[in-house]
Every structure is written in structure tokens, then in C-alpha cells.
Motif scaffolding. Sequence first.
Motif: not given
Length: 309
Positions: A192-196, A241-248
Motif C-alpha cells: 500500500x502507498x502511504x495515501x492508500x 509520526x506524520x500521517x498520510x496527507x489525505x487522512x484527516x
Amino acid sequence: MSDIRIATAEDQVLLDKEAKYCSYGDTVHYIEPPRIFSRCEGSYVWDTEDQAYLDLQMWYSAVNFGYANPRLNNALKQQIDTLPQIASQYLHKGKIELSEMIAVDAKNKFGLDGRVHFNVGGSQSIEDSLKVVRNATNGKSLMFAFEGGYHGRTLGASSITSSYRYRRRYGHFGERAQFIPFPYHFRGPKGMTKEEYGSHCVQQFARLFETEYNGVWDPKVGQSEYAAFYVEPIQGTGGYVIPPMNFYRELKQVLDQHGILMVSDEIQMGFYRTGKLWSIEHFDVQPDVIVFGKALTNGLNPTGRYLGP
């Protein structure tokens, strides 16, 4: 040569007193014997043997602008000579203008009107935000929070902090959190990519609302049992920890659909620690409440606030 460090006679006297008179819960000794520090400047602290240490943590993210910052120290000295403190029921220019600056900035960035409430520290501001959230949701006391999240050690704040060691022997006091996995890509499924992975985590959370049998949503009346989701946009104590940019952005859509508030805890990552005033700004999302403190005074004066409706 041995790497074992032996405390000086003067330090040992202080350490003996610390062992006898200081609270066990106030200090964690990561090394033995513990260092005793005597001065600081910039990003460094010096112990009593004048050994310099680079402080990567900067006092739990309170000192974002460097120890002994001349500009900030001078502002504090000037304030001490004019109006060092005043009861909260009385007004003064600094409080009003600071509130205006923060509220107008948030209006420009998030499109929401808000008010600033002042308090004496981060945990206390979390406590007050819990009151605001309860009031806004007709008294609901259940919250969502992240595994690895840290929001404080007072009774209410520790109830939404995932570390059991802060609640052991004390239980819960009113609030209670269901802890949701934080989208740490390192622990995501292979391939999985980070965004996925960010989308995957949101989908797993959204499953809680699919039917009434998942326990947090009543589709017949369109109400959730939970009042708010307390988030650290970038986890601090949990490991930076930095979450995926699309998460929030995707998470907020789920929360809005079910009438759940998003509370952004900026106590560790706010005030330019991430390059922006608020760390939530990186994620193109509008929080409902912002809680902040520490770095607002660069650690010089205990203070905390929240910005909300």
C-alpha cells in the motif's frame, strides 16, 4: 576506560534530597545517575559539570524559539514590571488583542468564527475543551482518540490518553475514549502507498457506523454515541509520526456525516513546530476546536488555551 559516570559530591547531595522529597510521578530517570542541569541557551542545556547537551525535545515542545531567547525574555521582564498577573474576571489589553489575533487568523484559515478561552496549561485546556464538547453535544462523554495519542495527565485528559500507566489506580473520570489505530504507514499492509493506507484506515473507522450492531451509531435517529475525536495532527509522545496527507480530510468527512466534532490538540505541535502556526494546516481540513499551549509563551509562563465556538 569506563563509561560509567559517577555523580559529583555536590550533585549526590541534591540527588539524595530528590529521592527523599520529590514526587515519583514528577521526574523520570532515564539514566543513572540523573543529570542535574544549571543553564541553557538556544537548543542546548548544560549540566553542573558544564557538559553541553543538544535538546532535541526542547522541553516537551514548549521552547519552540530557543532557550533564553533575548526577545521573548525581555518581553517577559517588561510585563513583570507592568502587569505580571491579574484575576481572570478583569480585562487587560494583551488578553483581548491576543484573542483577536488568534481568532481572526483561524477565521482566515478555516472559515469559522471562534472564541479563545485562557487557562493555565495544556492538560487544563484539554479539560475545558471536554466541557465545551459535552455542552455542544448534549452531554455526551464518550470520545474517540488515537492509539499512541497523548493529551495530558489530569483525570479527564488521561481518560483520552492511550497510555494505561497514566490511568492505573485512578480509573476514568467522566470521559472515556475508544482508541483508534493511528495511520502509521510503517505498520501498514505491504504494497500500500502511504495515501492508500490513509484511506484504508478511514474506511476501517467508517465501518463503526455501518449498522447499529457496531455499537456507536443509531441510524433510526441519526445519532452517534460519541461526541468528538481528539487528534494530534502529528503525533508527539507516540513517536513523532506524520500521517498520510489525505487522512484527516477523509476522516473529517466521516465525522461530519455523523455529527462528531474534530478537536485538534496542538499543544506539542503548534506554534510553528512543523513550519506552520497549527500543524493541522498541513492537511487541508477544518477542525472544530483547537487546543494549544506551551510554545505560546516559549515555556516562560504556564499557559494554555482552546479556540472553539
